[in-house]
Design a protein around this motif. Structure first.
Motif, PDB file in Angstrom:
ATOM      1  N   ALA A 159       1.034   9.658  13.645  1.00 13.63           N
ATOM      2  CA  ALA A 159       2.481   9.908  13.482  1.00 13.63           C
ATOM      3  C   ALA A 159       2.761  11.407  13.343  1.00 13.63           C
ATOM      4  N   ARG A 160       1.843  12.135  12.719  1.00 12.49           N
ATOM      5  CA  ARG A 160       2.023  13.575  12.499  1.00 12.49           C
ATOM      6  C   ARG A 160       2.144  14.367  13.797  1.00 12.49           C
ATOM      7  N   ARG A 161       1.720  13.777  14.889  1.00 16.04           N
ATOM      8  CA  ARG A 161       1.787  14.534  16.158  1.00 16.04           C
ATOM      9  C   ARG A 161       3.180  14.529  16.776  1.00 16.04           C
ATOM     10  N   HIS A 162       4.144  13.941  16.052  1.00 21.41           N
ATOM     11  CA  HIS A 162       5.506  13.929  16.613  1.00 21.41           C
ATOM     12  C   HIS A 162       5.993  15.373  16.817  1.00 21.41           C
ATOM     13  N   LEU A 163       6.941  15.509  17.745  1.00 16.17           N
ATOM     14  CA  LEU A 163       7.494  16.834  18.023  1.00 16.17           C
ATOM     15  C   LEU A 163       8.906  16.985  17.445  1.00 16.17           C
ATOM     16  N   GLY A 164       9.252  16.106  16.511  1.00 20.38           N
ATOM     17  CA  GLY A 164      10.597  16.127  15.933  1.00 20.38           C
ATOM     18  C   GLY A 164      10.938  17.429  15.226  1.00 20.38           C
ATOM     19  N   PHE A 165       9.920  18.128  14.743  1.00 17.62           N
ATOM     20  CA  PHE A 165      10.138  19.436  14.114  1.00 17.62           C
ATOM     21  C   PHE A 165       9.926  20.573  15.110  1.00 17.62           C
ATOM     22  N   GLY A 166       9.760  20.262  16.381  1.00 19.19           N
ATOM     23  CA  GLY A 166       9.419  21.287  17.358  1.00 19.19           C
ATOM     24  C   GLY A 166       7.928  21.608  17.263  1.00 19.19           C
ATOM     25  N   HIS A 167       7.564  22.780  17.785  1.00 22.86           N
ATOM     26  CA  HIS A 167       6.146  23.108  17.923  1.00 22.86           C
ATOM     27  C   HIS A 167       6.075  24.620  18.104  1.00 22.86           C
ATOM     28  N   GLY A 168       4.961  25.229  17.728  1.00 19.90           N
ATOM     29  CA  GLY A 168       4.816  26.664  18.015  1.00 19.90           C
ATOM     30  C   GLY A 168       5.577  27.536  17.023  1.00 19.90           C
ATOM     31  N   ILE A 169       5.981  28.729  17.479  1.00 14.31           N
ATOM     32  CA  ILE A 169       6.476  29.735  16.523  1.00 14.31           C
ATOM     33  C   ILE A 169       7.810  29.366  15.875  1.00 14.31           C
TER      34      ILE A 169
ATOM     35  N   ASP B  46       0.839  -1.205   0.000  1.00 13.78           N
ATOM     36  CA  ASP B  46       0.000   0.000   0.000  1.00 13.78           C
ATOM     37  C   ASP B  46       0.880   1.264   0.000  1.00 13.78           C
ATOM     38  N   PRO B  47       1.358   1.655  -1.188  1.00 14.35           N
ATOM     39  CA  PRO B  47       2.262   2.815  -1.271  1.00 14.35           C
ATOM     40  C   PRO B  47       1.615   4.121  -0.811  1.00 14.35           C
ATOM     41  N   SER B  48       0.283   4.141  -0.653  1.00 12.87           N
ATOM     42  CA  SER B  48      -0.344   5.395  -0.183  1.00 12.87           C
ATOM     43  C   SER B  48       0.093   5.716   1.257  1.00 12.87           C
ATOM     44  N   LEU B  49       0.708   4.722   1.929  1.00 16.67           N
ATOM     45  CA  LEU B  49       1.189   4.975   3.302  1.00 16.67           C
ATOM     46  C   LEU B  49       2.548   5.673   3.331  1.00 16.67           C
ATOM     47  N   ILE B  50       3.163   5.882   2.158  1.00 20.61           N
ATOM     48  CA  ILE B  50       4.540   6.416   2.143  1.00 20.61           C
ATOM     49  C   ILE B  50       4.649   7.791   2.833  1.00 20.61           C
ATOM     50  N   PRO B  51       3.745   8.744   2.548  1.00 24.18           N
ATOM     51  CA  PRO B  51       3.884  10.034   3.257  1.00 24.18           C
ATOM     52  C   PRO B  51       3.804   9.872   4.778  1.00 24.18           C
ATOM     53  N   ASN B  52       2.975   8.963   5.241  1.00 25.14           N
ATOM     54  CA  ASN B  52       2.884   8.728   6.690  1.00 25.14           C
ATOM     55  C   ASN B  52       4.164   8.086   7.235  1.00 25.14           C
ATOM     56  N   ALA B  53       4.774   7.244   6.392  1.00 23.86           N
ATOM     57  CA  ALA B  53       6.038   6.615   6.803  1.00 23.86           C
ATOM     58  C   ALA B  53       7.118   7.691   6.985  1.00 23.86           C
ATOM     59  N   ALA B  54       7.057   8.754   6.162  1.00 17.85           N
ATOM     60  CA  ALA B  54       8.045   9.840   6.302  1.00 17.85           C
ATOM     61  C   ALA B  54       7.862  10.535   7.658  1.00 17.85           C
ATOM     62  N   GLN B  55       6.613  10.726   8.079  1.00 17.76           N
ATOM     63  CA  GLN B  55       6.355  11.322   9.404  1.00 17.76           C
ATOM     64  C   GLN B  55       6.866  10.399  10.508  1.00 17.76           C
ATOM     65  N   GLU B  56       6.584   9.114  10.300  1.00 15.12           N
ATOM     66  CA  GLU B  56       6.901   8.138  11.336  1.00 15.12           C
ATOM     67  C   GLU B  56       8.410   7.999  11.540  1.00 15.12           C
ATOM     68  N   ILE B  57       9.179   8.122  10.454  1.00 16.00           N
ATOM     69  CA  ILE B  57      10.628   7.972  10.643  1.00 16.00           C
ATOM     70  C   ILE B  57      11.169   9.174  11.430  1.00 16.00           C
ATOM     71  N   ILE B  58      10.555  10.331  11.262  1.00 14.14           N
ATOM     72  CA  ILE B  58      11.024  11.501  12.029  1.00 14.14           C
ATOM     73  C   ILE B  58      10.657  11.310  13.507  1.00 14.14           C
ATOM     74  N   ARG B  59       9.464  10.786  13.766  1.00 12.28           N
ATOM     75  CA  ARG B  59       9.090  10.501  15.160  1.00 12.28           C
ATOM     76  C   ARG B  59      10.043   9.460  15.754  1.00 12.28           C
ATOM     77  N   TRP B  60      10.234   8.388  15.013  1.00 12.11           N
ATOM     78  CA  TRP B  60      10.985   7.235  15.541  1.00 12.11           C
ATOM     79  C   TRP B  60      12.446   7.582  15.782  1.00 12.11           C
ATOM     80  N   GLN B  61      13.044   8.376  14.867  1.00 10.05           N
ATOM     81  CA  GLN B  61      14.470   8.708  14.980  1.00 10.05           C
ATOM     82  C   GLN B  61      14.704   9.961  15.823  1.00 10.05           C
ATOM     83  N   SER B  62      13.827  10.946  15.722  1.00 12.77           N
ATOM     84  CA  SER B  62      14.024  12.247  16.377  1.00 12.77           C
ATOM     85  C   SER B  62      15.445  12.766  16.106  1.00 12.77           C
ATOM     86  N   PRO B  63      15.696  13.204  14.868  1.00  9.68           N
ATOM     87  CA  PRO B  63      17.069  13.594  14.511  1.00  9.68           C
ATOM     88  C   PRO B  63      17.584  14.787  15.309  1.00  9.68           C
TER      89      PRO B  63
END
Ligand code: HEM
Length: 408
Positions: free
Chosen positions: A344-354, A275-292
């Motif tokens: 997965a989108r609720r990860h804070l790997g990109f920070g939050h707020g301003i 199900d390749p339609s999950l690919i964009p979600n997988a991109a979110q999930e790798i940022i959550r999982w790794q937290s670079p």
């Protein structure tokens, strides 16, 4: 009045490089989340600091930017004081209104219309890189994929020749070198020399653009703007360093983490094939999982209350994204890399707020494109021995990852 003895004292210091080099950070953070969501470490190589480790507390600190400051002259945005005592006035290390004005100069480079153009470049670059990889031979994924992919994008964003990627990488590594081992005069002198070299190179590009009509690249946007057109040398250094570190070390480490995630959870790659339609979600999930980006830091502008504790004016508080992204209260079975994770989108790997990452869309696009190529080519990227992990409590990543590509 609260005294030190009343504080929830954290007996292990989560800023130690060893936790990240040895990949043993999970347990201390799990204990802190369970026992002390907000804790105080009175002594570390970086001095005393507060740690916020749960999803809700990290988000709260981010949103209270009127009290928890990012300002470089109050401290820094990492656990280390402003790059070994040197002020680093870029816009991630400013509060409103300077932050807002300078962010507005850069943010349009990642608007939906710009992203459509960048996406074409991302797709072409990723395909070319993957086409050039050997099959059945051991090679370093960091060197052959993660680094050239992200630095190539950076050269496009700056409109600079790709041949210069090695210099840009070196400057980026120096600019992001947060580690207890680097708290010394020798490092500081070398750091300043590298930043001076970087400025001399970028000043030539900035001057060149000043004499020409505005274009879409980041350097042109800077020189032709009110807020960033006439910055002092240290401010120019700091903002260029922000963009190269932001666009490079972070996405790079998520790309390397993909190998580890698919190796640990091969069923998740199968799921994407089905199900390749999950690919964009997988991109979110790798940022959550790794937290670079392991953490960001703020400094209290006044005495304030947080999670039942008193934080004193001038104290530093570290927001551990790496822990918030494993918070079971928000992410059930948080250790699992789950490409179908509903939130997965609720990860804070990109920070939050301003200050939330201005390049988030580009990073997601690069990651989704790379995942798409791995899926489409029907290959497996198999680790050949343990990776080498970065010695830093700030960037969570890899310096080498031996792999072999095998057809399915
Ligand atoms: C800010 C993470 C990719 C440029 C940030 C912040 C984090 C972050 C945690 C601070 C947020 C805060 O304090 O609330 C990441 C991750 C990336 C990534 C995990 C990749 C997976 C990029 C890219 C660029 C970029 C591709 C662009 C070239 C920036 C800039 C800021 C920033 C300029 C400062 C924003 C501000 O202060 O308003 N990023 N980033 N980042 N990022 Fe990224």
């Amino acid at each position: 009045m609260a005294t030190l003895a009343d504080r929830p004292i954290n007996t292990f210091d989560v800023s130690q490089d060893a936790l990240y080099v040895e990949d043993t950070w999970r347990e201390p953070f799990a204990r802190l989340r369970a026992e002390m969501p907000l804790s105080y470490c009175p002594d570390s190589p970086f001095g005393p600091y507060w740690s916020a480790v749960t999803h809700d507390l990290v988000a709260e600190v981010e949103l209270r930017h009127d009290v928890f400051s990012s300002r470089w002259d109050m401290g820094n945005i990492t656990i280390a004081e402003a790059v070994n005592g040197e002020g680093f006035p870029n816009f991630i290390a400013q509060d409103q209104p300077i932050h807002t004005a300078q962010r507005r100069v850069i943010a349009p480079a990642f608007s939906p219309s710009q992203m459509m153009k960048l996406d074409k470049a991302v797709k072409a670059r990723t395909k070319e890189l993957m086409d050039g990889l050997p099959v059945g031979e051991t090679f370093d994924w960091v060197e052959r994929v993660s680094i050239p992919q992200t630095l190539g994008m950076l050269c496009i964003l700056f409109d600079m020749p790709f041949e210069e990627w090695r210099d840009i990488k070196r400057w980026s590594d120096w600019a992001s070198g947060v580690s207890a081992d680097n708290l010394n005069e020798e490092y500081r002198a070398q750091f300043l020399a590298q930043m001076g070299e970087m400025l001399a190179r970028f000043d030539r590009e900035l001057e060149d653009r000043r004499g020409k009509p505005p274009t879409d690249d980041l350097l042109s946007r800077m020189v032709h703007s009110e807020a960033m057109g006439h910055m002092e040398p240290m401010e120019r250094i700091a903002n260029i360093a922000l963009l190269i570190v932001g666009g490079n070390d972070t996405t790079r480490n998520s790309m390397s983490a993909l190998v580890e995630a698919f190796d640990t959870y091969p069923d998740q790659l199968e799921r994407l094939r089905a199900d390749p339609s999950l690919i964009p979600n997988a991109a979110q999930e790798i940022i959550r999982w790794q937290s670079p980006v392991t953490h960001m830091r703020r400094t209290a502008l006044e005495d304030t209350r947080l999670a039942g504790q008193t934080i004193r004016k001038g104290e530093k508080i570290v927001m551990w994204y790496i822990s918030a992204n494993r918070d079971e209260a928000v992410f059930p079975d948080a250790e699992k890399f789950d490409v179908g994770r509903a939130n997965a989108r609720r990860h804070l790997g990109f920070g939050h707020g301003i200050h939330r990452c201005v390049g988030a869309k580009l990073a997601e696009d690069q990651l989704a494109t790379l995942i798409g190529e791995i899926v489409r080519r029907n290959i497996r990227v198999i680790p050949q021995g343990a990776p080498t992990r970065l010695a830093s409590p700030f960037l969570h990543g890899f310096t080498a990852m031996p792999v072999k590509i095998a057809p399915l």
